[in-house]
Design a protein around this motif. Sequence first.
Motif, PDB file in Angstrom:
ATOM      1  N   TYR A  74      12.275   6.678 -29.735  1.00  0.00           N
ATOM      2  CA  TYR A  74      12.857   7.659 -30.642  1.00  0.00           C
ATOM      3  C   TYR A  74      13.931   7.018 -31.502  1.00  0.00           C
ATOM      4  CZ  TYR A  74      10.420  11.551 -28.540  1.00  0.00           C
ATOM      5  OH  TYR A  74       9.443  12.420 -28.139  1.00  0.00           O
ATOM      6  N   ASP A  75      13.992   7.480 -32.761  1.00  0.00           N
ATOM      7  CA  ASP A  75      14.992   7.006 -33.710  1.00  0.00           C
ATOM      8  C   ASP A  75      15.916   8.162 -34.085  1.00  0.00           C
ATOM      9  OD1 ASP A  75      13.526   4.640 -33.738  1.00  0.00           O
ATOM     10  OD2 ASP A  75      12.525   5.106 -35.635  1.00  0.00           O
ATOM     11  N   ALA A  91      14.442   4.623 -25.714  1.00  0.00           N
ATOM     12  CA  ALA A  91      13.432   5.073 -24.752  1.00  0.00           C
ATOM     13  C   ALA A  91      14.028   6.068 -23.763  1.00  0.00           C
ATOM     14  CB  ALA A  91      12.876   3.878 -23.979  1.00  0.00           C
ATOM     15  N   TYR A  92      13.148   6.885 -23.197  1.00  0.00           N
ATOM     16  CA  TYR A  92      13.526   7.765 -22.086  1.00  0.00           C
ATOM     17  C   TYR A  92      14.064   6.871 -20.967  1.00  0.00           C
ATOM     18  CZ  TYR A  92      12.889  11.409 -18.509  1.00  0.00           C
ATOM     19  OH  TYR A  92      13.078  12.330 -17.519  1.00  0.00           O
ATOM     20  N   GLY A  94      10.291  10.876 -32.974  1.00  0.00           N
ATOM     21  CA  GLY A  94       9.447  10.060 -32.111  1.00  0.00           C
ATOM     22  C   GLY A  94       8.049  10.053 -32.706  1.00  0.00           C
ATOM     23  N   ALA A  95       7.108   9.449 -32.004  1.00  0.00           N
ATOM     24  CA  ALA A  95       5.742   9.367 -32.519  1.00  0.00           C
ATOM     25  C   ALA A  95       5.135  10.744 -32.763  1.00  0.00           C
ATOM     26  CB  ALA A  95       4.864   8.564 -31.560  1.00  0.00           C
ATOM     27  N   ASN A  99      10.447  18.877 -24.335  1.00  0.00           N
ATOM     28  CA  ASN A  99       9.271  18.016 -24.214  1.00  0.00           C
ATOM     29  C   ASN A  99       8.740  17.723 -25.609  1.00  0.00           C
ATOM     30  OD1 ASN A  99       7.393  20.145 -25.001  1.00  0.00           O
ATOM     31  ND2 ASN A  99       7.711  20.991 -22.961  1.00  0.00           N
ATOM     32  N   GLU A 100       7.716  16.866 -25.692  1.00  0.00           N
ATOM     33  CA  GLU A 100       7.217  16.442 -26.998  1.00  0.00           C
ATOM     34  C   GLU A 100       6.662  17.599 -27.823  1.00  0.00           C
ATOM     35  OE1 GLU A 100       5.669  12.006 -26.780  1.00  0.00           O
ATOM     36  OE2 GLU A 100       4.807  13.257 -25.171  1.00  0.00           O
TER      37      GLU A 100
END
Length: 155
Positions: free
Chosen positions: A71-72, A85-86, A113-114, A138-139
């Motif tokens: 993640y940025d 990162a997590y 994130g992606a 969550n994502e």
Amino acid sequence: VALVPTGESIEDAAYEGEISLVADSVSLIAAVGFIEDESLTVTVATENNQSPGTGMTRIAFFQAIPSDDLYDLSANDNTLIQGVAYPSVFDGAGDGYVSVDVLAGDYEFTVEGASSFINVGNITTGSGRVYLIVSAGNEDAPIYFLISGNFPSSE
């Protein structure tokens, strides 16, 4: 430390473990993961207890979305912190936490994130203050928390 559901006894702790605190430092202690899949753990992110310089503000980013994506954190469409990162997703590499000092001013922050995007919004930062941005959830349904305050005094 023990994490115990509200109203239950220590014997019902969802997590038990030890944490290390470092003298003359600032520590973020975060419970990450889920009780249901037994991934709950405690992560400690530590940095020195020196406030940002004159006219500067500290931006801290904690990535707590369970994922192996990086993640940025961007400010005004420019990447400020890249590739967080997590916690411990890569065999202990990275603790999910990074901080950087920037000029105090107006910023529009986003986390990406992606497969996740969070618009944190416009924040006017103040000199000598710290702003902690936490990506969580969550994502599929990411959320954020913003915590700000004066930098702790070491005196």
